[in-house]
Design a protein around this motif. Sequence first.
Motif, mmCIF file in Angstrom:
data_model
loop_
_atom_site.group_PDB
_atom_site.id
_atom_site.type_symbol
_atom_site.label_atom_id
_atom_site.label_comp_id
_atom_site.label_asym_id
_atom_site.label_seq_id
_atom_site.Cartn_x
_atom_site.Cartn_y
_atom_site.Cartn_z
ATOM 1 N N LEU A 220 0.578 -1.290 -0.064
ATOM 2 C CA LEU A 220 0.089 0.174 0.179
ATOM 3 C C LEU A 220 0.831 1.163 0.119
ATOM 4 O O LEU A 220 0.352 2.151 -0.499
ATOM 5 C CB LEU A 220 -0.870 -0.119 1.382
ATOM 6 N N LEU A 221 2.222 1.032 0.544
ATOM 7 C CA LEU A 221 2.794 2.552 0.649
ATOM 8 C C LEU A 221 3.701 2.548 -0.651
ATOM 9 O O LEU A 221 3.900 3.704 -1.172
ATOM 10 C CB LEU A 221 3.889 2.178 1.931
ATOM 11 N N GLY A 222 4.269 1.465 -1.087
ATOM 12 C CA GLY A 222 5.168 1.422 -2.443
ATOM 13 C C GLY A 222 6.333 1.748 -2.149
ATOM 14 O O GLY A 222 6.651 2.443 -0.962
ATOM 15 N N GLY A 223 7.356 1.872 -3.013
ATOM 16 C CA GLY A 223 8.551 2.417 -3.222
ATOM 17 C C GLY A 223 8.658 3.660 -3.760
ATOM 18 O O GLY A 223 7.812 4.536 -3.776
ATOM 19 N N VAL A 224 9.811 4.104 -4.319
ATOM 20 C CA VAL A 224 10.030 5.290 -4.746
ATOM 21 C C VAL A 224 10.557 5.065 -6.242
ATOM 22 O O VAL A 224 11.471 4.260 -6.455
ATOM 23 C CB VAL A 224 11.259 6.018 -4.349
ATOM 24 N N LEU B 112 -9.022 -4.223 -1.382
ATOM 25 C CA LEU B 112 -10.102 -3.739 -2.256
ATOM 26 C C LEU B 112 -10.856 -2.593 -1.419
ATOM 27 O O LEU B 112 -11.278 -1.348 -2.268
ATOM 28 C CB LEU B 112 -11.084 -4.777 -2.822
ATOM 29 N N HIS B 113 -11.285 -2.738 -0.290
ATOM 30 C CA HIS B 113 -11.883 -1.640 0.365
ATOM 31 C C HIS B 113 -11.180 -0.680 1.094
ATOM 32 O O HIS B 113 -11.599 0.229 1.580
ATOM 33 C CB HIS B 113 -13.037 -2.537 1.336
ATOM 34 N N SER B 114 -9.846 -0.944 1.194
ATOM 35 C CA SER B 114 -8.962 0.071 2.084
ATOM 36 C C SER B 114 -8.315 0.838 0.972
ATOM 37 O O SER B 114 -8.163 2.037 1.146
ATOM 38 C CB SER B 114 -8.206 -0.437 2.874
ATOM 39 N N ALA B 115 -8.008 0.341 0.050
ATOM 40 C CA ALA B 115 -6.965 1.020 -0.928
ATOM 41 C C ALA B 115 -8.004 2.217 -1.712
ATOM 42 O O ALA B 115 -9.217 1.846 -1.921
ATOM 43 C CB ALA B 115 -6.258 0.119 -2.105
#
Length: 807
Positions: A324-328, A362-365
């Motif tokens: 959810l946070l991902g990289g750069v 699906l519900h949080s993103a």
Amino acid sequence: MLAAAAPRVEDDELQMKEFQREYFDFLDDGKRQGAYIDKITNMIQAQERRLIVNINDLRKSKPSRAISLSKNAAKEIISFQRALKELVEQLDSEFGRDKDFYIGFEGSFGSKHVTPRSLSARNLNNLVCIEGIVTKCSLVRPKVTKSVHYCPATKKSMERQYTDLTSLEAYPSGGGYPTKDEEGNPLETEYGKCIYQNHQTVTIQEMPEKSPAGQLPRSMDVICDNDIVDKCKPGDRVQVIGAYRCLPSKQQGFSSCTFRTILICNNIKCLNVDDNPTLSAMDISKIKKFSQQKRGNVFEMLARSLAPSIHGHEYIKKAVLCLLLGGVEKILENGTRLRGDINIMLIGDPSTAKSQVLRYVLHSAPRAIATTGRGTSGVGLTAAITTDKDSGERRLEAGAMVLADRGIVCIDEFDKMSDIDRTAIHEVMEQGRVTISKAGIHAKLNARCSVLAAANPVYGRYDEYKNPMDNIGMQDSLLSRFDLLFIVLDVMDPENDARIAEFVLRMHRYRNPGEQDGEPLRTDGDVDNLATYEDKKADEEDMEIYVKHDNLLHGKKKNTHKLCSLQFLRKYIHVAKNLTPVLTREASETISNEYAKLRTTDNLGNKSKTLPITARALETLIRLSTAHAKARMSKIVEKKDAEAAVELVNFAYFKETLKKSKKRKENEDEESDEEEDDDDPFKFDEKDNRKRARKDPKPSQASQEDEETMETDQPATAADPPAVATDGVREKVSAEKLEAFRTFIHEIFSDGHNIDQVPLDRILEEVNQSGSRPDPFDEEEVHECIDQMMQDNQIYLDMGTRAVFLI
């Protein structure tokens, strides 16, 4: 008979002029301190031509007009639009000349709030509001409304107006497009003087949860003109307001008694907008304090709060938080793109909550699309070329991964897809784009999305007598594109089974607050909201950081940790996702050494692994370390971030966990007890602040030298936002300039009448306009001042929206 028809037309015109006067009086509400004269002024300033009117206001001011509008929509809307044009011409004659203006409606429609199934003949020519799912959108085409022709022989010009059955006017224009005048002279079309309007047909289908059991959903065609085209896309849930009309259908030159019905739209509202959460200054303050707390690990607290209805799966929840946070993402000077999206696969036995993890994401993103392996093809995931039935032209339709650009794609039953379809997503998972070269169409579509897939092993259940690669049964070229692959086993352990049974039974015993014992469950879904505007009371309430403890949901209080609320998680992830942490020397060495160990282990073949260890594993460690630093709201990736990434990779690759000492476990238990005793962990007293200031007054010289020697200082590209200065990287500005910048920030917020945020571009433009400074600010100094004020917890800069918040 013609003589009798003429007075009737004159009566209709007089009646419409009377309606126009009433609507003009309704819109011209400046003396009554109304809002519509201000809306019209703003519409003129924005160069727009559609005014949205709340039908509830019309009911209060002109009840007779509101009743007539709901029953005879076409005639009333024409009068309303004429009144709007008259008022605009009075306010701005130049803008109102030679332009048409339009009215859109919102508000409560009562019995006229219908679905495609409940529409009937009694609703014809009524103003209705329809809810549904968009299933198909046609291409946007120009439709001529006025043509101008010039005759070279007679030196005269002529013009013609065009209306059809999809226009509000009841009488469509007859005849075709003129090519000759009455004397047979050829005409030339003056295309620069002709008027065209955009035209699009949208098909809306009944929502599946509102259709009766055992029956197929019904559809409805909607006509969109002018500025309301391309307001929605297939898959959107919308509310459409418009006039319901029937069109005669001809078969072999004869009109049949059955009529085709359409909806002439004047307003569209999307119900599932992927908007980012709205942030206030109080929310930013809570997020900053939560990230700076010393009690417990922030990353583990956030991961523990993900999917609280799923028991266990500690490492999987940590990996989902990193996803959810991902990289750069980085785009180099030569055009090379290094992806920042994290891809995860869950593979294992049935009934191990793999699909439930996907449902939670699906519900949080903010943007997520779900597909299943059996019902999905390769072109359905990427892009497909179809033929438009109206024009016969080839057109390109986006697939699930293109629609989820900058979002997440959740693929369930991934093993049920064929190898050919799975091969289609290779380019998307690494390059972040879809390349199409078919049927004379050459296009590249962005598909920069993360993939979260769930699958079963080759034999249905995991065979412990075979190595992991034989159980997975997928190509190495596909598996290497996944950053993490978790094998989820259904282990038969009596103690663990008892804990899971207790957890599931508590979930089933839970009843919502206010629900009476024995009350029957509703089977018709949520209550219909018979209004087009949303209730925003929930957004205005204060954001709760922690979920209120419930013995059934969370178990006994002594054995549980505090869980963050879903609202707080969404806002925290939205803020943390926009950070761009920079690697330090210590973190780089840790990642490099661990990558070398992984390659050595793979070469010796001593351990069975789940993924092939390639050069992509090195980028996986970098992305996971960056995501861990984002969770701490840190601007640099430290050694502990790299160690957390190594722990995740070891568990996902080799099912290894790092052993914790007993003393560390006892300390964690003491910390959890302290958290239970203290309801508010953000009450830092002055002693703690003094201790923190004495303990770490400024970054060490060694860390500064390490950061300066790192070869990560690359020139900024157009895809990367300007980075805010970090401690030890740039020299600080003088105290006088910092104080002057603080004064300027407080002035710009005080002049804005209690505004919460100011765009960064406005600050860069106005910082040197407030007075004649002998030493003006440059852009680098502005970013240094903003960074210093962020460290002092006075402002916050959201790099996603480039907005500055006052805390």
